[in-house]
Design an enzyme around this catalytic site. Structure first.
Site, short mmCIF file in Angstrom:
data_model
loop_
_atom_site.label_atom_id
_atom_site.label_comp_id
_atom_site.label_asym_id
_atom_site.label_seq_id
_atom_site.Cartn_x
_atom_site.Cartn_y
_atom_site.Cartn_z
N SER A 115 0.86 -1.19 0.00
CA SER A 115 0.00 0.00 0.00
C SER A 115 0.89 1.23 0.00
O SER A 115 2.02 1.19 0.50
CB SER A 115 -0.86 0.01 1.27
OG SER A 115 -1.50 1.27 1.42
N TYR B 267 -1.79 -0.35 10.68
CA TYR B 267 -1.96 -0.76 9.27
C TYR B 267 -0.73 -0.33 8.46
O TYR B 267 -0.16 -1.13 7.71
CB TYR B 267 -3.24 -0.15 8.69
CG TYR B 267 -3.47 -0.52 7.24
CD1 TYR B 267 -3.89 -1.80 6.88
CD2 TYR B 267 -3.25 0.43 6.23
CE1 TYR B 267 -4.10 -2.12 5.54
CE2 TYR B 267 -3.46 0.10 4.89
CZ TYR B 267 -3.88 -1.17 4.55
OH TYR B 267 -4.08 -1.50 3.23
P1 NAP Z 1 -11.63 -6.07 1.08
O1 NAP Z 1 -12.60 -5.68 0.03
O2 NAP Z 1 -11.99 -5.88 2.52
O3 NAP Z 1 -11.22 -7.58 0.83
C1 NAP Z 1 -10.37 -8.24 1.71
C2 NAP Z 1 -10.30 -9.69 1.33
O4 NAP Z 1 -9.47 -10.35 2.28
C3 NAP Z 1 -11.65 -10.36 1.37
O5 NAP Z 1 -11.75 -11.30 0.33
C4 NAP Z 1 -11.66 -11.09 2.71
O6 NAP Z 1 -12.46 -12.23 2.62
C5 NAP Z 1 -10.19 -11.44 2.84
N1 NAP Z 1 -9.81 -11.64 4.23
C6 NAP Z 1 -9.92 -10.74 5.24
N2 NAP Z 1 -9.52 -11.30 6.39
C7 NAP Z 1 -9.14 -12.58 6.10
C8 NAP Z 1 -8.64 -13.66 6.85
N3 NAP Z 1 -8.42 -13.57 8.18
N4 NAP Z 1 -8.36 -14.83 6.23
C9 NAP Z 1 -8.58 -14.95 4.90
N5 NAP Z 1 -9.04 -13.97 4.12
C10 NAP Z 1 -9.33 -12.79 4.71
O7 NAP Z 1 -10.25 -5.30 0.91
P2 NAP Z 1 -9.42 -4.89 -0.39
O8 NAP Z 1 -9.40 -3.42 -0.45
O9 NAP Z 1 -9.84 -5.67 -1.56
O10 NAP Z 1 -7.97 -5.33 0.10
C11 NAP Z 1 -7.15 -6.20 -0.61
C12 NAP Z 1 -5.70 -5.83 -0.33
O11 NAP Z 1 -5.43 -4.52 -0.86
C13 NAP Z 1 -5.36 -5.73 1.16
O12 NAP Z 1 -4.09 -6.30 1.38
C14 NAP Z 1 -5.33 -4.24 1.42
O13 NAP Z 1 -4.51 -3.92 2.51
C15 NAP Z 1 -4.77 -3.75 0.10
N6 NAP Z 1 -5.01 -2.33 -0.18
C16 NAP Z 1 -6.27 -1.87 -0.29
C17 NAP Z 1 -6.48 -0.51 -0.53
C18 NAP Z 1 -7.86 0.06 -0.64
O14 NAP Z 1 -8.00 1.30 -0.56
N7 NAP Z 1 -8.89 -0.74 -0.84
C19 NAP Z 1 -5.38 0.35 -0.68
C20 NAP Z 1 -4.10 -0.17 -0.55
C21 NAP Z 1 -3.92 -1.51 -0.32
P3 NAP Z 1 -13.29 -12.89 3.83
O15 NAP Z 1 -13.85 -11.78 4.65
O16 NAP Z 1 -14.31 -13.70 3.09
O17 NAP Z 1 -12.29 -13.73 4.56
#
Ligand code: NAP
Length: 267
Positions: free
Chosen positions: A143, A156
């Protein structure tokens, strides 16, 4: 040989929603078979069915809480047992934003366990397998908060700072081999992570937020172009080059074995 035989199987963590779900769709479109990992079985099944129907690839789901050791073992074991795996997207992540005194220990453990612990375990499992074959790709989702901390994002940002440094070390480790490691550094992206973190997307400047589809397409374009570090929303690539050059210059300046002159007054 079919297209899928050539591409092999991609393991995508956090594939039930957000960025991971888009990676699953895009990789299937590119001809990868998939192993989709997350906790919510119903959502994984929905993604799997639509991907199978649309792209005709093989899709396996693996329900796992990656913050739990036994579940993590099951995912780790895939790399030893399934020779078809050629790509890992370490995407699953979680965020709780808030003051350090308000964040619960269970939320801290969830962030460090998943964002750091699981990512390291799976990176190393994939690395062992890919080194044996001298081929394979690891994509780690960091990130931009890995190089910046907001007052509410200390934990985070700390976990993502770890991802950034760890992944760069991993890249050094595979240098000169055919194993590829890409570090993806998204900025704000429209997914559920914001609501779950305690800060709704509606609180952000809408012009600062990317769609998940755009983020993943840009990251995959970066991979295709041979990038090792991809900042999907940053137009001016020179900014990162300058930042990185300054980082190395600072490191070099620290390697002189003596106190800086401004600290000599305490003698
Ligand atoms: P999201 O929509 O909340 O999705 C998170 C995913 O991770 C979901 O599929 C969730 O599935 C899974 N997950 C969460 N806890 C888990 C656990 N304990 N075991 C297994 N799976 C788990 O978030 P996202 O934005 O797509 O995030 C994806 C990645 O991008 C993350 O690493 C985040 O830090 C990074 N990121 C996001 C942003 C942003 O602004 N969105 C920016 C920078 C980086 P379940 O709940 O079904 O387990």
């Amino acid at each position: 040989m079919t297209m899928n035989d050539k591409k092999g199987t991609a393991v995508v963590t956090g594939a039930s929603a957000g960025i991971g779900k888009i990676y699953a769709r895009r990789l299937a479109k590119r001809g990868y078979d998939l192993v989709l990992v997350a906790r919510r079985e119903n959502l994984l099944d929905e993604v799997a069915s639509s991907v199978r129907a649309e792209f005709g690839v093989k899709v396996q789901t693996l329900v796992a809480d990656l913050a739990i050791a036994a579940d993590l073992d099951n995912v780790e074991n895939l790399f030893a047992s399934d020779d078809s795996i050629t790509l890992l997207v370490n995407n699953a992540g979680t965020s709780t934003l808030g003051s350090l005194t308000a964040v619960k220990q269970s939320e801290v453990d969830a962030m460090t366990g998943l964002n750091i612990g699981a990512l390291v375990r799976l990176s190393l499992a994939a690395l062992r397998k890919f080194n044996e074959k001298d081929s394979g790709t690891i994509i780690n989702i960091g990130s931009v908060l890995g190089f910046h901390t907001l007052p509410i994002s200390s934990i985070y940002s700390g976990t993502k700072g770890f991802v950034n440094n760890f992944t760069r070390g991993l890249q050094d480790e595979v240098a000169g081999t055919n194993v590829k490691v890409q570090l993806v550094l998204p900025a704000a992206t429209a997914t559920d992570i914001w609501e779950l973190s305690g800060v709704p997307l509606s609180a952000l400047d809408p012009t600062s937020v990317m769609e998940a589809e755009q983020m993943v397409d840009a990251a995959l374009a970066g991979l295709d172009q041979g990038e090792t570090i991809t900042l999907p929303s940053v137009e001016d690539v020179q900014l990162f080059a300058d930042y990185d050059a300054a980082r190395l210059k600072l490191l070099e300046a620290s390697q002189n074995g003596k106190s800086a002159s401004r600290y000599l007054s305490a003698r």
